[in-house]
Scaffold this active site. Structure first.
Site, PDB file in Angstrom:
ATOM      1  N   CYS A 206      36.299 -24.806  60.886  1.00 20.82           N
ATOM      2  CA  CYS A 206      35.286 -23.903  60.346  1.00 20.82           C
ATOM      3  C   CYS A 206      34.056 -23.858  61.248  1.00 20.82           C
ATOM      4  O   CYS A 206      33.025 -24.486  60.978  1.00 20.82           O
ATOM      5  CB  CYS A 206      34.892 -24.279  58.928  1.00 20.82           C
ATOM      6  SG  CYS A 206      33.946 -22.944  58.144  1.00 20.82           S
ATOM      7  N   CYS A 384      35.761 -16.332  58.183  1.00 18.06           N
ATOM      8  CA  CYS A 384      34.649 -17.262  58.039  1.00 18.06           C
ATOM      9  C   CYS A 384      33.578 -16.609  57.178  1.00 18.06           C
ATOM     10  O   CYS A 384      32.839 -15.746  57.661  1.00 18.06           O
ATOM     11  CB  CYS A 384      34.071 -17.625  59.408  1.00 18.06           C
ATOM     12  SG  CYS A 384      32.740 -18.836  59.314  1.00 18.06           S
TER      13      CYS A 384
END
Length: 455
Positions: A206, A384
């Site tokens: 991430c 994201c």
């Protein structure tokens, strides 16, 4: 009692004593840890399909493969008692969610009919289709899915104090269950000075998370009237703010409007906790360092491949699982497959990527089982949700080429309240009840509908 293996049969002949001795050794009796699931696993040490890792990719593929191959034919090797939905830790670190909401027992997420081998993978030998675990088990397989994630390397940061002392030294990190709540405590304790956020010189899971907590810190300090006493600094090892230009351009506007200082190509190498100083190396000028004093330091640790993968024949030169980027089948061993953070797929390591990969891998394995050629290709889709405040998110979605691959027919580079609710409320539900049950393979089909078949 139905004994199914030669080993068990021998145990019956000898009064079952050998089996019970093996059970007690495996269970760790004597050390105070009775793991009955590990004991049960000794009654069968071969599986049609073996999954290594009980994280997002491992549980998802266990569910899919159990439906495909039937109960009793699939096993997952995972040592942890708890399974965490890690994307929500961004909000936990900012006080918007409770840590308890992110976790469930591993026993509750392992699909019914899938054997949970509660142990740690010690060795993978794809030449003999064998996996060894740290409790002495030897498991063989016909097909193998590696979903072991990656390793965090806090130890590579010189001077970083013991985790127990982090709050005292005003340090937090949203990347582990032990440290995420410390971020919130440090943020609440902030008085005045520098709030410094880091991005390491390694691949990370991430890649947007290091700056999400930065935006939330800005929002929190404004909310409590301390923003004018704070200087927010984002030191990233990358040469860009974000890897996809469309979203990077929008993020630059945000940091400009919120008076956030961004320093590119800066890598955290040392923490002098007693002086509240963080030392960064200039990656464009090796050996040149700069010291930042801090009132709050959020660390994104260096990350790397899992040792057991790195030391196996399955790894590429960098230590990541070496898979075909379109089919997720191993490049050398056709009965081995990979998913998620442990792979060398050239896309961001996110839960959304795992969702899309799971649908492709399901199809790939179906074809391989039929001795046919895989016919669907993974395009590198990842997502994201960039949290930019306590009520807004910019939803970045893109593919292998770094081009936006957006689900909704709107400009997703804009901050939106509806996207925040999707991130905070809808996605956790989708994770527990859709993805982990093998029922969600990413938004691809819905994207085509949203865009009238033009994407």
């Amino acid at each position: 009692m139905n004994w199914r293996t030669p080993m068990a049969a021998v145990s019956v002949i000898h009064g079952q004593s050998a089996l019970w001795r093996q059970c007690f050794r495996t269970a760790g009796v004597g050390s105070g840890h009775l793991h009955t699931s590990s004991c049960r696993a000794t009654s069968k040490d071969h599986y049609k399909l073996l999954v290594l890792g009980g994280g997002t990719g491992g549980i998802t593929m266990s569910a899919r493969m159990k439906r495909k191959l039937g109960a009793g034919n699939v096993a997952v090797v995972e040592p942890s008692e708890m399974h965490y939905y890690q994307p929500i830790w961004t909000l936990v670190g900012a006080g918007a969610k409770k840590l308890a909401s992110s976790g469930r027992t591993t026993a509750s997420v392992v699909p019914s009919g899938v054997k949970w081998v509660k142990s740690k993978v010690q060795e993978i030998n794809p030449d003999t289709n064998t996996v060894l675990t740290d409790n002495g088990m030897k498991i063989t397989y016909d097909y193998l899915i590696v979903a072991l994630g990656l390793q965090l390397h806090y130890e590579k940061i010189k001077g970083l104090p013991d985790v127990e002392d982090w709050v005292k030294f005003k340090i937090g990190s949203n990347y582990t269950v032990e440290t995420v709540e410390k971020t919130w405590k440090v943020l609440q304790n902030f008085k005045e000075g520098n709030a410094v956020f880091t991005f390491p010189n390694t691949p990370v899971k991430c890649a947007g998370a290091p700056q999400k907590i930065m935006y939330l810190t800005d929002a929190y300090l404004r909310k409590v009237g301390k923003r004018n006493k704070a200087k927010i600094v984002y030191n990233t090892s990358l040469p860009v703010l974000f890897g996809v230009k469309k979203y990077a351009d929008a993020l630059w506007e945000i940091v400009k409007n919120r008076d956030i200082q961004v320093n590119l190509r800066q890598n955290l190498i040392e923490v002098r906790a007693d002086r509240q100083q963080a030392v960064f190396e200039n990656l464009d000028k090796p050996g040149e360092t700069k010291v930042f004093e801090y009132e709050m330091l959020h660390i994104t640790p260096p990350m790397g491949p899992i040792t057991v993968v790195k030391e196996s024949p399955l790894a590429d030169e960098a230590g990541w699982l070496d898979v075909n980027k379109e089919t997720l089948q191993h490049k050398t061993y056709p009965n081995v497959f990979g998913i998620g953070d442990c792979t060398n797929l050239p896309t961001s390591k996110t839960g959304a990527a795992v969702a899309a990969q799971s649908a492709i891998l399901d199809r790939t394995i179906s074809k391989v089982l039929k001795k046919e050629k895989p016919d669907r290709k993974y395009d590198g889709y990842t997502s994201c949700p960039l949290v930019t405040s306590y009520s807004t998110v910019m939803l970045a979605e893109f593919d292998y080429t770094g081009q936006p691959l957006e689900t909704f027919p709107i400009d997703q580079s804009k901050e939106r309240r509806i996207m925040y609710h999707m991130k905070a409320d809808f996605m956790p539900h989708l994770y527990w009840h859709g993805l982990l049950k093998g029922l969600w393979g990413g938004p691809g089909p819905y994207r085509r509908i949203m865009h009238l078949g033009m994407k």
